[in-house]
Write a protein that holds these residues in place. Structure first.
Motif, PDB file in Angstrom:
ATOM      1  N   TRP A  15      37.001  42.179  43.888  1.00  0.00           N
ATOM      2  CA  TRP A  15      37.743  41.459  42.853  1.00  0.00           C
ATOM      3  C   TRP A  15      38.795  42.349  42.201  1.00  0.00           C
ATOM      4  O   TRP A  15      39.921  41.910  41.948  1.00  0.00           O
ATOM      5  CB  TRP A  15      36.790  40.906  41.804  1.00  0.00           C
ATOM      6  N   TYR A  16      38.462  43.600  41.915  1.00  0.00           N
ATOM      7  CA  TYR A  16      39.438  44.473  41.280  1.00  0.00           C
ATOM      8  C   TYR A  16      40.508  44.939  42.267  1.00  0.00           C
ATOM      9  O   TYR A  16      41.644  45.202  41.868  1.00  0.00           O
ATOM     10  CB  TYR A  16      38.752  45.653  40.605  1.00  0.00           C
ATOM     11  N   SER A  17      40.182  45.019  43.553  1.00  0.00           N
ATOM     12  CA  SER A  17      41.196  45.315  44.562  1.00  0.00           C
ATOM     13  C   SER A  17      42.214  44.193  44.636  1.00  0.00           C
ATOM     14  O   SER A  17      43.419  44.437  44.767  1.00  0.00           O
ATOM     15  CB  SER A  17      40.549  45.513  45.936  1.00  0.00           C
ATOM     16  N   VAL A  18      41.736  42.960  44.540  1.00  0.00           N
ATOM     17  CA  VAL A  18      42.639  41.812  44.531  1.00  0.00           C
ATOM     18  C   VAL A  18      43.506  41.834  43.277  1.00  0.00           C
ATOM     19  O   VAL A  18      44.710  41.581  43.344  1.00  0.00           O
ATOM     20  CB  VAL A  18      41.838  40.501  44.661  1.00  0.00           C
ATOM     21  N   CYS A  79      40.853  34.620  48.304  1.00  0.00           N
ATOM     22  CA  CYS A  79      41.297  34.735  49.700  1.00  0.00           C
ATOM     23  C   CYS A  79      42.782  35.090  49.773  1.00  0.00           C
ATOM     24  O   CYS A  79      43.182  35.946  50.566  1.00  0.00           O
ATOM     25  CB  CYS A  79      41.017  33.448  50.459  1.00  0.00           C
ATOM     26  N   PHE A  80      43.610  34.436  48.947  1.00  0.00           N
ATOM     27  CA  PHE A  80      45.029  34.791  48.892  1.00  0.00           C
ATOM     28  C   PHE A  80      45.188  36.267  48.535  1.00  0.00           C
ATOM     29  O   PHE A  80      45.987  36.984  49.127  1.00  0.00           O
ATOM     30  CB  PHE A  80      45.771  33.962  47.844  1.00  0.00           C
ATOM     31  N   GLY A  81      44.415  36.711  47.559  1.00  0.00           N
ATOM     32  CA  GLY A  81      44.526  38.093  47.096  1.00  0.00           C
ATOM     33  C   GLY A  81      44.048  39.103  48.121  1.00  0.00           C
ATOM     34  O   GLY A  81      44.618  40.191  48.233  1.00  0.00           O
ATOM     35  N   MET A  82      43.016  38.774  48.889  1.00  0.00           N
ATOM     36  CA  MET A  82      42.556  39.706  49.920  1.00  0.00           C
ATOM     37  C   MET A  82      43.591  39.851  51.028  1.00  0.00           C
ATOM     38  O   MET A  82      43.829  40.955  51.524  1.00  0.00           O
ATOM     39  CB  MET A  82      41.205  39.259  50.484  1.00  0.00           C
ATOM     40  N   ILE A  83      44.220  38.751  51.408  1.00  0.00           N
ATOM     41  CA  ILE A  83      45.289  38.828  52.400  1.00  0.00           C
ATOM     42  C   ILE A  83      46.468  39.603  51.819  1.00  0.00           C
ATOM     43  O   ILE A  83      47.096  40.412  52.517  1.00  0.00           O
ATOM     44  CB  ILE A  83      45.711  37.414  52.855  1.00  0.00           C
ATOM     45  N   LEU A  84      46.750  39.398  50.552  1.00  0.00           N
ATOM     46  CA  LEU A  84      47.820  40.131  49.884  1.00  0.00           C
ATOM     47  C   LEU A  84      47.504  41.625  49.834  1.00  0.00           C
ATOM     48  O   LEU A  84      48.383  42.461  50.073  1.00  0.00           O
ATOM     49  CB  LEU A  84      48.019  39.572  48.474  1.00  0.00           C
TER      50      LEU A  84
END
Length: 157
Positions: A15-18, A79-84
């Motif tokens: 979560w914090y990586s995103v 999911c958007f943030g992990m791809i980002l």
């Protein structure tokens, strides 16, 4: 004395990586449009723009609704943030490789960084799994897992 708890506790490393990825992408796009920052690969810029816009617009719509939100409401922007995050990581790595001619050294650093990141995710999953899977832990172990006050985790009496 041990007690079992059940919380929908996500993996804070992910979560914090995103969150960091969204902040970095937002600052990268602002620096590109306002200060003409140089981006090596425009394909990555387009992907970063689209994912950042999708993330921000989804959360804007989500927060404009007046209701209670649960963890599954946040899974789509996650999911958007992990791809980002992956796109930003890949873009930074490729720009570093194109800037320097010593490919083998940076290739090793890249793989070491990935291994460390995956190890942090696995450790964090293992550390927080008693809260998610109703495993018995002591009060002291419960307080070790309460990293931030706004999580509002409360021990049972």
């Amino acid at each position: 004395r041990t007690t079992s708890y059940i919380y929908l506790q996500g993996n804070p490393i992910i979560w914090y990586s995103v969150l960091i990825a969204v902040l970095l992408s937002f600052s990268l796009l602002i620096s590109y449009y306002l200060f003409s920052a140089y981006i090596i690969n425009y394909k990555y810029k387009l992907i970063i723009e689209v994912l950042t816009l999708m993330y921000i617009s989804y959360l804007f719509v989500l927060f404009s609704m007046g209701r209670v939100f649960y963890l599954y409401h946040y899974l789509i922007p996650l999911c958007f943030g992990m791809i980002l995050f992956f796109t930003l990581f890949n873009e930074m790595f490729n720009s570093t490789l194109q800037k320097y001619s010593v490919l083998q050294r940076y290739n090793t650093i890249f793989y070491i960084a990935i291994i460390i990141f995956v190890a942090e995710i696995i450790y964090s999953y293992w550390f927080f799994s008693p809260l998610s899977y109703y495993q018995a832990i002591s009060l002291e172990e419960f307080h070790q897992r309460q990293w931030l006050d706004f999580w509002q985790l409360r021990p049972q009496p």
